[in-house]
Scaffold this motif. Structure first.
Motif: not given
Length: 162
Positions: A83-89
């Motif tokens: 997951l990219p950082s925004p989706l991981l968050r």
């Protein structure tokens, strides 16, 4: 927010300490019972009931907040590395919210059960003596409520992170 985090840490650590003390009491109680039963042929009455109704409940439910605060719960992170950082968050926030809701729901249900057992004065009969067990019914809702608060705090922390 830092004072809230410190308070959460202290409460979680305190409950973990209470759980650890409960574990030590369980070990000492059972060891004393085994020694008394085998060496003196005089078992300690109600050991089974006290262990299963008091110690085990204390050990299982009170440290939940500490386990959540330590992030030591079992988690499966199959997709996290992709997951990219925004989706991981977003995923972390969603997990915190779902965990909070589940803990709060379980706390609510177990609270109702605790109140019913308190009103009934629930006890177990041990050699003709009533051993009250209604107090232990309040330990699960306490543990679940504090775990819900810890997961809510974690969700807020993740959401506020830059």
């Amino acid at each position: 927010m830092n004072s809230i985090e410190r308070a959460a840490d202290r409460v979680a650590q305190g409950l973990a300490l209470v759980g650890a003390i409960g574990l030590m009491a369980l070990l000492l109680h059972v060891a004393a019972e085994v020694l008394a039963r085998n060496l003196l042929d005089r078992p300690i009455p109600a050991t089974n009931e006290i262990v299963s109704r008091y110690y085990m409940v204390l050990i299982a439910f009170l440290p939940l907040a500490w386990v959540e605060r330590s992030r030591a719960m079992i988690s499966v992170e199959i997709l996290d590395s992709f997951l990219p950082s925004p989706l991981l968050r977003l995923s972390d926030i969603l997990v915190a919210v779902i965990a909070c809701v589940i803990y709060a729901a379980i706390a609510w249900v177990t609270w109702g059960d605790a109140v019913k057992n308190y009103a009934a004065g629930t006890f177990v009969d041990v050699l003709g003596h009533a051993l009250p067990v209604w107090p232990t019914y309040f330990l699960p809702p306490a543990g679940f409520l504090l775990a819900a608060l810890v997961t809510a705090l974690r969700g807020i922390q993740i959401a506020r992170r830059p």
